[in-house]
Design a protein around this motif. Structure first.
Motif, PDB file in Angstrom:
ATOM      1  N   LYS A 159       0.839  -1.199   0.000  1.00 27.12           N
ATOM      2  CA  LYS A 159       0.000   0.000   0.000  1.00 27.12           C
ATOM      3  C   LYS A 159       0.872   1.246   0.000  1.00 27.12           C
ATOM      4  CE  LYS A 159      -3.721   2.100   2.743  1.00 27.12           C
ATOM      5  NZ  LYS A 159      -4.512   1.939   3.984  1.00 27.12           N
ATOM      6  N   ILE A 160       0.425   2.270  -0.732  1.00 25.70           N
ATOM      7  CA  ILE A 160       1.066   3.590  -0.702  1.00 25.70           C
ATOM      8  C   ILE A 160      -0.002   4.584  -0.245  1.00 25.70           C
ATOM      9  CG2 ILE A 160       2.274   5.391  -1.983  1.00 25.70           C
ATOM     10  CD1 ILE A 160       2.886   3.281  -4.124  1.00 25.70           C
ATOM     11  N   TYR A 161       0.254   5.254   0.866  1.00 23.90           N
ATOM     12  CA  TYR A 161      -0.629   6.339   1.314  1.00 23.90           C
ATOM     13  C   TYR A 161       0.097   7.622   0.933  1.00 23.90           C
ATOM     14  CZ  TYR A 161      -4.593   8.191   3.821  1.00 23.90           C
ATOM     15  OH  TYR A 161      -5.781   8.810   4.120  1.00 23.90           O
ATOM     16  N   TYR A 162      -0.279   8.185  -0.222  1.00 19.89           N
ATOM     17  CA  TYR A 162       0.506   9.265  -0.823  1.00 19.89           C
ATOM     18  C   TYR A 162       0.014  10.672  -0.512  1.00 19.89           C
ATOM     19  CZ  TYR A 162      -3.099   8.578  -4.447  1.00 19.89           C
ATOM     20  OH  TYR A 162      -4.275   8.416  -5.122  1.00 19.89           O
ATOM     21  N   ALA A 164       6.269   3.628  -7.033  1.00 22.41           N
ATOM     22  CA  ALA A 164       7.161   3.073  -6.014  1.00 22.41           C
ATOM     23  C   ALA A 164       7.843   1.850  -6.602  1.00 22.41           C
ATOM     24  CB  ALA A 164       6.367   2.680  -4.777  1.00 22.41           C
ATOM     25  N   THR A 165       9.129   1.711  -6.304  1.00 23.22           N
ATOM     26  CA  THR A 165       9.893   0.544  -6.753  1.00 23.22           C
ATOM     27  C   THR A 165      10.616  -0.045  -5.562  1.00 23.22           C
ATOM     28  OG1 THR A 165      10.202   1.537  -8.940  1.00 23.22           O
ATOM     29  CG2 THR A 165      11.674  -0.283  -8.348  1.00 23.22           C
ATOM     30  N   LEU A 166      10.491  -1.341  -5.400  1.00 22.93           N
ATOM     31  CA  LEU A 166      11.170  -2.083  -4.342  1.00 22.93           C
ATOM     32  C   LEU A 166      12.248  -2.936  -4.988  1.00 22.93           C
ATOM     33  CD1 LEU A 166      11.268  -3.054  -1.339  1.00 22.93           C
ATOM     34  CD2 LEU A 166       9.608  -4.821  -2.005  1.00 22.93           C
ATOM     35  N   LYS A 167      13.498  -2.777  -4.496  1.00 23.92           N
ATOM     36  CA  LYS A 167      14.626  -3.538  -5.041  1.00 23.92           C
ATOM     37  C   LYS A 167      15.401  -4.224  -3.938  1.00 23.92           C
ATOM     38  CE  LYS A 167      15.541  -0.659  -9.085  1.00 23.92           C
ATOM     39  NZ  LYS A 167      16.574   0.136  -9.779  1.00 23.92           N
ATOM     40  N   THR A 195       6.914  -3.136  -8.344  1.00 23.46           N
ATOM     41  CA  THR A 195       6.606  -1.722  -8.579  1.00 23.46           C
ATOM     42  C   THR A 195       5.102  -1.528  -8.375  1.00 23.46           C
ATOM     43  OG1 THR A 195       6.233  -2.013 -10.949  1.00 23.46           O
ATOM     44  CG2 THR A 195       8.455  -1.366 -10.268  1.00 23.46           C
ATOM     45  N   CYS A 196       4.742  -0.308  -8.038  1.00 23.90           N
ATOM     46  CA  CYS A 196       3.333   0.040  -7.864  1.00 23.90           C
ATOM     47  C   CYS A 196       3.175   1.508  -8.259  1.00 23.90           C
ATOM     48  CB  CYS A 196       2.904  -0.185  -6.417  1.00 23.90           C
ATOM     49  SG  CYS A 196       1.160   0.202  -6.099  1.00 23.90           S
TER      50      CYS A 196
END
Length: 150
Positions: free
Chosen positions: A36-39, A125-128, A137-138
């Protein structure tokens, strides 16, 4: 005999239409992924620490084992980067990466920033992993809601 052929034909037709799908090995085993992204934090954006910490990204571990996130990164499209230090995400657990300042716990880590990271209208968003391999990614593109479930 005719009934068996009819059932087999129907099963093949349903599978061909994509209605029946088996999970991939990665899905069956679980994953570490953006959840989740709370932007757009509630209220007026005045850069208070409370407002900054209401902006966050959540990462979930759906595997059957704890995962060491040391060196893993979360970035936005402008390359604002958070790098995990010594941190292990337990199996079935979620960690919240908050934008503002605070003391890290098992459930929350803090970027220690004094400005917002996530755009209120669109971002990615990118998670690496520590070796640079992209895990997930999201993206979002909306001002109608304040968060995106990935």
């Amino acid at each position: 005999m005719l009934r068996i052929r009819s059932i087999a034909a129907a099963t093949a037709a349903v599978a061909a239409m994509g209605i029946v799908s088996m999970p991939t090995p990665a899905q069956a085993a679980g994953s570490v992924h953006l959840y989740k992204i709370y932007y757009d934090s509630p209220g007026t954006d005045r850069r208070s620490n409370t407002s900054l910490n209401a902006e966050y990204v959540q990462i979930r571990n759906t595997t059957n084992a704890s995962v060491n996130l040391r060196g893993w990164t979360v970035t936005d499209a402008s390359n604002h980067r958070y790098t995990f230090g010594s941190y292990t995400l337990g199996r079935g657990k979620t960690v919240t990466v908050r934008t503002g300042r605070g003391t890290n716990t098992a459930a929350n880590v803090y970027q220690q920033r004094r400005a917002y990271v996530w755009n209120n209208d669109r971002d990615t968003a990118t998670l690496k992993k520590a070796n640079g391999t992209r895990v997930d990614t999201c993206s979002y593109n909306s001002t109608r809601v304040d968060y995106k479930v990935c």
